[in-house]
Design a protein around this motif. Structure first.
Motif, mmCIF file in Angstrom:
data_model
loop_
_atom_site.group_PDB
_atom_site.id
_atom_site.type_symbol
_atom_site.label_atom_id
_atom_site.label_comp_id
_atom_site.label_asym_id
_atom_site.label_seq_id
_atom_site.Cartn_x
_atom_site.Cartn_y
_atom_site.Cartn_z
ATOM 1 N N VAL A 140 0.849 -1.196 0.000
ATOM 2 C CA VAL A 140 0.000 0.000 0.000
ATOM 3 C C VAL A 140 0.877 1.237 0.000
ATOM 4 N N GLY A 141 0.346 2.320 -0.519
ATOM 5 C CA GLY A 141 1.096 3.564 -0.555
ATOM 6 C C GLY A 141 1.071 4.270 0.788
ATOM 7 N N ALA A 142 2.096 5.076 1.040
ATOM 8 C CA ALA A 142 2.117 5.860 2.275
ATOM 9 C C ALA A 142 0.896 6.769 2.358
ATOM 10 N N HIS A 143 0.410 7.246 1.198
ATOM 11 C CA HIS A 143 -0.766 8.124 1.189
ATOM 12 C C HIS A 143 -2.032 7.383 1.578
ATOM 13 N N GLN A 144 -2.021 6.045 1.501
ATOM 14 C CA GLN A 144 -3.174 5.265 1.932
ATOM 15 C C GLN A 144 -3.174 5.050 3.443
ATOM 16 N N VAL A 145 -2.039 5.304 4.075
ATOM 17 C CA VAL A 145 -1.924 5.227 5.524
ATOM 18 C C VAL A 145 -2.063 6.614 6.144
ATOM 19 N N VAL A 146 -1.440 7.609 5.513
ATOM 20 C CA VAL A 146 -1.468 8.989 6.009
ATOM 21 C C VAL A 146 -1.884 9.908 4.855
ATOM 22 N N PRO A 147 -3.180 9.911 4.480
ATOM 23 C CA PRO A 147 -3.599 10.677 3.303
ATOM 24 C C PRO A 147 -3.417 12.180 3.439
ATOM 25 N N ASN A 148 -3.352 12.706 4.666
ATOM 26 C CA ASN A 148 -3.195 14.162 4.822
ATOM 27 C C ASN A 148 -1.783 14.641 4.511
ATOM 28 N N LEU A 149 -0.871 13.721 4.137
ATOM 29 C CA LEU A 149 0.456 14.141 3.707
ATOM 30 C C LEU A 149 0.467 14.614 2.255
ATOM 31 N N LEU A 150 -0.564 14.280 1.488
ATOM 32 C CA LEU A 150 -0.587 14.656 0.083
ATOM 33 C C LEU A 150 -0.772 16.162 -0.068
ATOM 34 N N ALA A 151 -0.053 16.741 -1.011
ATOM 35 C CA ALA A 151 -0.158 18.178 -1.270
ATOM 36 C C ALA A 151 -1.546 18.536 -1.771
ATOM 37 N N ILE A 152 -2.093 19.619 -1.252
ATOM 38 C CA ILE A 152 -3.378 20.127 -1.721
ATOM 39 C C ILE A 152 -3.145 21.053 -2.905
ATOM 40 N N GLU A 153 -4.204 21.292 -3.673
ATOM 41 C CA GLU A 153 -4.104 22.233 -4.780
ATOM 42 C C GLU A 153 -4.140 23.663 -4.244
ATOM 43 N N GLY A 154 -3.328 24.529 -4.824
ATOM 44 C CA GLY A 154 -3.335 25.935 -4.447
ATOM 45 C C GLY A 154 -2.295 26.261 -3.398
ATOM 46 N N ARG A 155 -2.463 27.398 -2.790
ATOM 47 C CA ARG A 155 -1.475 27.918 -1.855
ATOM 48 C C ARG A 155 -1.362 27.057 -0.605
ATOM 49 N N ILE A 156 -0.127 26.781 -0.212
ATOM 50 C CA ILE A 156 0.156 26.045 1.025
ATOM 51 C C ILE A 156 0.998 26.987 1.873
ATOM 52 N N GLY A 157 0.363 27.695 2.777
ATOM 53 C CA GLY A 157 1.084 28.691 3.559
ATOM 54 C C GLY A 157 0.561 30.087 3.285
#
Length: 296
Positions: A140-157
Motif C-alpha cells: 500500500v502507498g504511504a498516502h493510503q496510511v497517512v492521506p493528509n500528507l498529500l499536497a493540496i491544490e493551491g497555496r500552502i502557507g
C-alpha cells in the motif's frame, strides 16, 4: 473509506500486521507514527546506511537489512506474518553486486530483479511490488496510511506566487515531467521562464546545492526569483517513490535564492506541513500545489 489519490485509505483489522521498509527522510517516520497512533505498531525494515539514526523508527520491532539483502525481504515478511507493506523513504544507491551472497531466495527472484534493473528505478519498484504481492502481502502507498500528507491544490502557507512566477512554475513542471518520463528524476528549477537545472540521480538536495553554486559563481547571478518544481513521473508507481518536500527543502530552496516551490497536488508529499508553512513564511517563500492543467 475515504478517497486518496491513487488508492483508497486502507482500513486495517485487528489481525493485520503492517511493515514499513524505511529509507531516508521523514516519510517513514510519519507513516510509522500514524500507524502506531491507530493501534497498529509497525514492524520496521531499516535499510542499512539509509534509515536516519536517532529517529523513533529504531524504537519499533524490526530488523536491519542491507540493500544487498533484498532477496531476504520476502522471507522475512512471511516469518513476521506481515499482511501489508509500505515502502517509504529514499534509497540513495543500488545494490553492489559483488557484496550479494548467493542464496536460494536470490536465485528464485534473480531474473525478475535483473529485468527491473534494466528498466530503471520505476521499473525496479514495479518488479519489487509485484514480487511482494505474489507472496500474499498487500503493498500500500504511504498516502493510503497517512492521506493528509498529500499536497493540496493551491497555496500552502501564507504567501502566493506573483504573476511572473507562473511562467517559471509552468516551465519547471514541463521540465520535471519530461525527465520523469525518461525515469531520470522528479524535479526541475526554472528561472526567467525556462528550466536551468534538472534533478538526476543525486536527488533534490544536491540539485538545489548546484543552483546555489550557480548563483554564487555568477552563472545566474543576474536572474532573480525562480522556483523548484517537483511532480510524479508519468505512469508513476503510486505506492512508492512519490515526490516529497519538507522543511529541509524550504531551507535549501531559500539558500539557492529561489522564490518558491511548486509540487504536484494529490501526487506529492508535504512532510511536517506545519513546519514547512512556518519556515516558508518566515523565509519569504511561497509553496503551491499544482495541477497538470494549471501547468499548461
Amino acid at each position: 473509506m475515504t478517497k486518496a489519490e491513487g488508492g483508497k485509505k486502507i482500513v486495517l483489522s485487528a489481525a493485520d500486521r503492517v511493515a514499513v521498509v524505511a529509507g531516508s527522510g521523514r516519510l517513514p517516520v510519519n507513516v510509522a507514527e500514524s500507524l502506531a497512533e491507530t493501534g497498529h505498531a509497525p514492524f520496521i525494515v531499516l535499510i542499512e546506511g539509509e534509515t536516519d539514526p536517532g529517529t523513533s523508527l529504531w524504537s519499533y520491532d524490526g530488523k536491519v537489512l542491507a540493500i544487498e539483502q533484498f532477496a531476504a525481504l520476502v522471507p522475512l515478511l512471511k516469518r513476521e506474518r506481515i499482511t501489508h507493506l509500505v515502502l517509504a523513504g529514499g534509497i540513495s544507491r543500488r545494490p553492489a553486486w559483488r557484496a550479494i551472497r548467493p542464496s536460494v531466495s536470490l536465485l528464485r527472484i534473480l531474473p525478475r530483479a535483473l529485468a527491473g534493473f534494466a528498466r530503471g528505478d520505476d521499473g525496479l519498484l514495479r518488479i519489487l511490488v509485484d514480487l511482494i504481492e505474489d507472496n500474499g502481502i498487500k503493498v500500500v502507498g504511504a498516502h493510503q496510511v497517512v492521506p493528509n500528507l498529500l499536497a493540496i491544490e493551491g497555496r500552502i502557507g501564507g504567501l502566493a506566487p506573483k504573476d511572473g512566477d507562473w511562467a517559471d512554475l509552468r516551465a519547471g513542471l514541463e521540465a520535471a515531467s519530461a525527465i520523469g518520463a525518461l525515469d531520470i528524476g522528479q524535479a526541475a528549477v526554472a528561472i526567467g521562464g525556462r528550466a536551468i537545472a534538472l534533478e538526476g540521480i543525486e536527488g533534490t538536495d544536491l540539485l538545489l546545492e548546484r543552483v546555489r553554486d550557480l548563483r554564487n559563481n555568477g552563472r545566474i547571478s543576474g536572474r532573480k526569483r525562480g522556483v523548484l518544481v517537483k511532480c510524479a513521473k508519468p505512469g508513476q508507481e503510486m505506492r512508492a517513490d512519490l515526490p516529497t518536500i519538507g522543511p529541509a527543502t524550504v531551507d535549501a530552496a531559500h539558500a539557492a535564492g529561489l522564490a518558491g516551490i511548486g509540487v504536484e497536488a494529490g501526487r506529492s508529499f508535504v512532510l511536517d506541513v506545519g513546519e514547512v508553512v512556518e519556515r516558508a513564511d518566515r523565509l519569504g517563500l511561497f509553496v503551491v500545489g499544482l495541477t497538470s492543467e494549471r501547468g499548461k
